[in-house]
Scaffold this motif. Structure first.
Motif, PDB file in Angstrom:
ATOM      1  N   VAL A  37       0.865  -1.183   0.000  1.00  0.00           N
ATOM      2  CA  VAL A  37       0.000   0.000   0.000  1.00  0.00           C
ATOM      3  C   VAL A  37       0.900   1.230   0.000  1.00  0.00           C
ATOM      4  O   VAL A  37       1.757   1.374   0.868  1.00  0.00           O
ATOM      5  N   VAL A  38       0.712   2.116  -0.959  1.00  0.00           N
ATOM      6  CA  VAL A  38       1.671   3.187  -1.193  1.00  0.00           C
ATOM      7  C   VAL A  38       1.309   4.486  -0.468  1.00  0.00           C
ATOM      8  O   VAL A  38       1.911   4.832   0.555  1.00  0.00           O
ATOM      9  N   PHE A  39       0.330   5.218  -0.981  1.00  0.00           N
ATOM     10  CA  PHE A  39       0.109   6.584  -0.492  1.00  0.00           C
ATOM     11  C   PHE A  39      -0.897   6.690   0.658  1.00  0.00           C
ATOM     12  O   PHE A  39      -1.035   7.758   1.245  1.00  0.00           O
ATOM     13  N   LYS A  40      -1.589   5.621   0.975  1.00  0.00           N
ATOM     14  CA  LYS A  40      -2.371   5.587   2.208  1.00  0.00           C
ATOM     15  C   LYS A  40      -1.436   5.063   3.282  1.00  0.00           C
ATOM     16  O   LYS A  40      -1.104   3.880   3.302  1.00  0.00           O
ATOM     17  N   ASP A  41      -0.995   5.950   4.185  1.00  0.00           N
ATOM     18  CA  ASP A  41       0.087   5.568   5.100  1.00  0.00           C
ATOM     19  C   ASP A  41       0.043   6.446   6.340  1.00  0.00           C
ATOM     20  O   ASP A  41       0.727   7.466   6.433  1.00  0.00           O
ATOM     21  N   THR A  42      -0.775   6.057   7.295  1.00  0.00           N
ATOM     22  CA  THR A  42      -0.925   6.839   8.523  1.00  0.00           C
ATOM     23  C   THR A  42       0.372   6.880   9.314  1.00  0.00           C
ATOM     24  O   THR A  42       0.718   7.906   9.904  1.00  0.00           O
ATOM     25  N   ILE A  43       1.118   5.779   9.322  1.00  0.00           N
ATOM     26  CA  ILE A  43       2.362   5.706  10.096  1.00  0.00           C
ATOM     27  C   ILE A  43       3.366   6.744   9.609  1.00  0.00           C
ATOM     28  O   ILE A  43       3.902   7.533  10.408  1.00  0.00           O
ATOM     29  N   GLY A  95     -10.301   8.008   9.694  1.00  0.00           N
ATOM     30  CA  GLY A  95      -9.109   8.219  10.507  1.00  0.00           C
ATOM     31  C   GLY A  95      -7.813   7.857   9.818  1.00  0.00           C
ATOM     32  O   GLY A  95      -6.769   7.734  10.462  1.00  0.00           O
ATOM     33  N   ASP A  96      -7.879   7.692   8.485  1.00  0.00           N
ATOM     34  CA  ASP A  96      -6.684   7.333   7.722  1.00  0.00           C
ATOM     35  C   ASP A  96      -5.996   8.589   7.189  1.00  0.00           C
ATOM     36  O   ASP A  96      -6.653   9.517   6.718  1.00  0.00           O
ATOM     37  N   ALA A  97      -4.673   8.596   7.255  1.00  0.00           N
ATOM     38  CA  ALA A  97      -3.886   9.683   6.679  1.00  0.00           C
ATOM     39  C   ALA A  97      -3.198   9.194   5.412  1.00  0.00           C
ATOM     40  O   ALA A  97      -2.951   7.998   5.239  1.00  0.00           O
ATOM     41  N   PHE A  98      -2.888  10.135   4.525  1.00  0.00           N
ATOM     42  CA  PHE A  98      -2.200   9.828   3.277  1.00  0.00           C
ATOM     43  C   PHE A  98      -0.885  10.595   3.219  1.00  0.00           C
ATOM     44  O   PHE A  98      -0.739  11.646   3.847  1.00  0.00           O
ATOM     45  N   ARG A 125      -2.666   6.627  -5.491  1.00  0.00           N
ATOM     46  CA  ARG A 125      -3.581   7.729  -5.773  1.00  0.00           C
ATOM     47  C   ARG A 125      -3.588   8.752  -4.647  1.00  0.00           C
ATOM     48  O   ARG A 125      -3.059   8.500  -3.562  1.00  0.00           O
ATOM     49  N   PHE A 126      -4.222   9.869  -4.924  1.00  0.00           N
ATOM     50  CA  PHE A 126      -4.503  10.864  -3.899  1.00  0.00           C
ATOM     51  C   PHE A 126      -5.752  10.419  -3.129  1.00  0.00           C
ATOM     52  O   PHE A 126      -6.489   9.535  -3.593  1.00  0.00           O
ATOM     53  N   PRO A 127      -6.031  11.021  -1.978  1.00  0.00           N
ATOM     54  CA  PRO A 127      -7.242  10.647  -1.237  1.00  0.00           C
ATOM     55  C   PRO A 127      -8.497  10.904  -2.063  1.00  0.00           C
ATOM     56  O   PRO A 127      -8.538  11.821  -2.885  1.00  0.00           O
ATOM     57  N   GLU A 128      -9.520  10.091  -1.838  1.00  0.00           N
ATOM     58  CA  GLU A 128     -10.785  10.301  -2.538  1.00  0.00           C
ATOM     59  C   GLU A 128     -11.339  11.692  -2.227  1.00  0.00           C
ATOM     60  O   GLU A 128     -11.271  12.173  -1.095  1.00  0.00           O
ATOM     61  N   GLY A 129     -11.903  12.327  -3.264  1.00  0.00           N
ATOM     62  CA  GLY A 129     -12.478  13.658  -3.091  1.00  0.00           C
ATOM     63  C   GLY A 129     -11.455  14.760  -2.925  1.00  0.00           C
ATOM     64  O   GLY A 129     -11.776  15.849  -2.450  1.00  0.00           O
ATOM     65  N   PHE A 130     -10.209  14.484  -3.336  1.00  0.00           N
ATOM     66  CA  PHE A 130      -9.150  15.476  -3.114  1.00  0.00           C
ATOM     67  C   PHE A 130      -9.433  16.780  -3.849  1.00  0.00           C
ATOM     68  O   PHE A 130      -8.989  17.845  -3.413  1.00  0.00           O
ATOM     69  N   GLU A 131     -10.191  16.715  -4.954  1.00  0.00           N
ATOM     70  CA  GLU A 131     -10.482  17.940  -5.699  1.00  0.00           C
ATOM     71  C   GLU A 131     -11.273  18.946  -4.861  1.00  0.00           C
ATOM     72  O   GLU A 131     -11.230  20.145  -5.122  1.00  0.00           O
ATOM     73  N   ARG A 132     -11.956  18.446  -3.842  1.00  0.00           N
ATOM     74  CA  ARG A 132     -12.716  19.356  -2.977  1.00  0.00           C
ATOM     75  C   ARG A 132     -11.847  19.950  -1.867  1.00  0.00           C
ATOM     76  O   ARG A 132     -12.255  20.890  -1.197  1.00  0.00           O
ATOM     77  N   ARG A 133     -10.676  19.380  -1.659  1.00  0.00           N
ATOM     78  CA  ARG A 133      -9.787  19.846  -0.585  1.00  0.00           C
ATOM     79  C   ARG A 133      -8.511  20.490  -1.134  1.00  0.00           C
ATOM     80  O   ARG A 133      -7.657  20.935  -0.390  1.00  0.00           O
ATOM     81  N   ASP A 134      -8.407  20.477  -2.444  1.00  0.00           N
ATOM     82  CA  ASP A 134      -7.192  20.935  -3.117  1.00  0.00           C
ATOM     83  C   ASP A 134      -6.707  22.291  -2.616  1.00  0.00           C
ATOM     84  O   ASP A 134      -5.526  22.485  -2.313  1.00  0.00           O
ATOM     85  N   GLU A 135      -7.600  23.245  -2.535  1.00  0.00           N
ATOM     86  CA  GLU A 135      -7.215  24.602  -2.148  1.00  0.00           C
ATOM     87  C   GLU A 135      -7.146  24.786  -0.639  1.00  0.00           C
ATOM     88  O   GLU A 135      -6.554  25.740  -0.142  1.00  0.00           O
ATOM     89  N   GLU A 136      -7.746  23.868   0.080  1.00  0.00           N
ATOM     90  CA  GLU A 136      -7.832  24.008   1.539  1.00  0.00           C
ATOM     91  C   GLU A 136      -6.598  23.464   2.259  1.00  0.00           C
ATOM     92  O   GLU A 136      -6.079  24.075   3.193  1.00  0.00           O
ATOM     93  N   LEU A 137      -6.120  22.315   1.811  1.00  0.00           N
ATOM     94  CA  LEU A 137      -5.022  21.657   2.503  1.00  0.00           C
ATOM     95  C   LEU A 137      -3.681  22.287   2.133  1.00  0.00           C
ATOM     96  O   LEU A 137      -3.489  22.823   1.046  1.00  0.00           O
ATOM     97  N   LYS A 138      -2.741  22.167   3.058  1.00  0.00           N
ATOM     98  CA  LYS A 138      -1.379  22.669   2.831  1.00  0.00           C
ATOM     99  C   LYS A 138      -0.470  21.487   2.493  1.00  0.00           C
ATOM    100  O   LYS A 138      -0.414  20.512   3.234  1.00  0.00           O
ATOM    101  N   TYR A 139       0.244  21.615   1.382  1.00  0.00           N
ATOM    102  CA  TYR A 139       1.142  20.544   0.969  1.00  0.00           C
ATOM    103  C   TYR A 139       2.079  21.069  -0.110  1.00  0.00           C
ATOM    104  O   TYR A 139       1.833  22.094  -0.741  1.00  0.00           O
ATOM    105  N   SER A 140       3.166  20.334  -0.307  1.00  0.00           N
ATOM    106  CA  SER A 140       4.141  20.697  -1.330  1.00  0.00           C
ATOM    107  C   SER A 140       3.841  19.940  -2.624  1.00  0.00           C
ATOM    108  O   SER A 140       3.382  18.802  -2.582  1.00  0.00           O
TER     109      SER A 140
END
Length: 403
Positions: free
Chosen positions: A152-158, A181-184, A217-232
């Motif tokens: 499992v690649v990009f779903k990785d809470t650890i 409760g899963d982080a990516f 992949r990116f998290p499901e529904g990421f297009e709705r969070r694209d502008e909200e979340l902070k990331y590089s």
């Protein structure tokens, strides 16, 4: 006497001059001959005997696994692979036409399912589910069960909690998590790519013949969070592409990079992908483009569980119609793969579980008939490979896996 001496001296000088003149001409002639000779020699054409190209080094794990006539496999968790259930799963293999296992090596939380050496950079993220990996591989080899490592690649809470800078952050600076409760972790970052490829290399060294990447992949529904979340966006900063295309590029580039890095190990590379990704040009939020991913893998495994569809194919309650749903999907996928120059092997995930959460009237109990219906629908469309999914690894008995 004076005149005689004078003429004698003159005669000697003339003789000496003539001698050296002749010597000079002779030297020039020799030099000219030498130059002409070497000039001719330099342009002589010769056929060179080029040694044959050396074969590229390929890692040898020491195990021998023959690729089956067609892979017919089941999903196996780390707990099952290292626990009591493994014996019953092996018995299932030996008593049916099933022949492969997809075994968790890095699970949905980000844990390794076995203990590597204590000096391994992955030791602290490991769980001791598979207590003896050598014994596991020897058993699979003895039984000729084709081994596939699921990573499992990009779903990785650890990893996300350990290194928040590799994840997505909320406006408040916390690691973002979905409703479960899963982080990516961030597919844009090459550090994340290398982290997962290094784990894949360890699985290849262990003896697995195929590396199957899931949650590419990116998290499901990421297009709705694209502008909200902070990331590089890492190396994808700037450029002409919009955010959708950047996500597609990041996911596709990871797959191509992983396949290239794993080439010396002689393993096949497969990717799990949402089935609906084959029915649209690209999934805008998660960054999956079916054709682009398929062009960079050996095997494509669409997750086509009837319970996971809406009325995509005009089937209002698809869980009730396993044959019709799989048949409709297979036709779409075949057409799409037919447009590729070098299409991968199609090996879909099919359903061997009951989706009771859909509510009364929307689901049916999946047993022998329903599993066989999906396999037959694939076969009727020329697809002979498949994988059975049951999260608890409890598979239906009495199924004809080669109808």
């Amino acid at each position: 006497m004076g005149k005689k001496l004078f003429w004698l001296i003159c005669i000697q000088m003339v003789v000496i001059t003539l001698f050296w003149s002749v010597q000079g001409i002779s030297a020039e002639v020799k030099e000219e001959k030498s130059i002409q000779y070497h000039s001719v020699k330099e342009v002589i054409k010769k056929d060179l005997n080029v040694p044959p190209r050396m074969a590229r080094f390929v890692f040898d794990s020491g195990y021998t696994f023959e690729y089956p006539d067609a892979v017919r496999g089941i999903y196996v968790t780390g707990n099952s692979a290292g626990g009591e259930r493994m014996s019953s799963l092996i018995q299932l293999m030996e008593s049916t036409d099933l022949n492969a296992m997809v075994i968790d090596i890095k699970d949905d939380y980000g844990h390794l399912t076995y203990r590597p050496a204590e000096d391994s950079p992955f030791y602290n993220i490991s769980q001791n589910y598979i207590k003896d990996t050598v014994k596991l591989m020897q058993t699979l080899e003895e039984k000729q069960i084709y081994p596939i490592a699921r990573i499992v690649v990009f779903k990785d809470t650890i990893l996300a909690e350990k290194k928040p800078e590799l994840s997505f952050k909320t406006p408040g600076g916390k690691v973002w998590k979905n409703r479960r409760g899963d982080a990516f972790v961030n597919p844009f970052l090459k550090e994340v790519w290398d982290y997962n490829v290094a784990i894949a290399e360890e699985a290849a060294k262990m003896g697995f013949r195929e590396i199957q990447f899931d949650y590419v992949r990116f998290p499901e529904g990421f297009e709705r969070r694209d502008e909200e979340l902070k990331y590089s966006v890492g190396e994808y900063e700037g450029g002409n592409g919009d955010n959708v295309q950047k996500r597609v590029s990041a996911v596709t580039d990871f797959v191509a990079y992983a396949k290239e890095q794993l080439e010396p190990y002689g393993v096949d590379v497969s990717v799990d992908i949402f089935g609906y990704s084959a029915t649209i040009p690209e999934a805008p939020g998660i960054g999956q483009n079916f054709s682009k991913i398929a062009s960079n893998v050996d095997v494509i495994s669409s997750m086509i569980y009837p319970s996971h569809w809406t009325s995509y194919f005009g089937i209002n309650k698809p869980d009730l119609f396993p044959y019709e749903l799989v048949d409709a999907y297979a036709k779409v996928e075949n057409e799409l793969l037919g447009t590729l120059e070098s299409p991968p092997t199609s090996r879909p995930w099919i359903q061997d579980f009951t989706a009771s959460w859909l509510g009364a009237g929307n689901f049916k109990k999946y047993s022998k008939a329903e599993v066989e219906a999906q396999i037959k629908a694939l076969k009727d469309n020329g697809i002979n490979e498949y994988l059975l999914w049951n999260a608890g690894n409890r598979y239906t008995s009495g199924v004809n896996y080669t109808p």
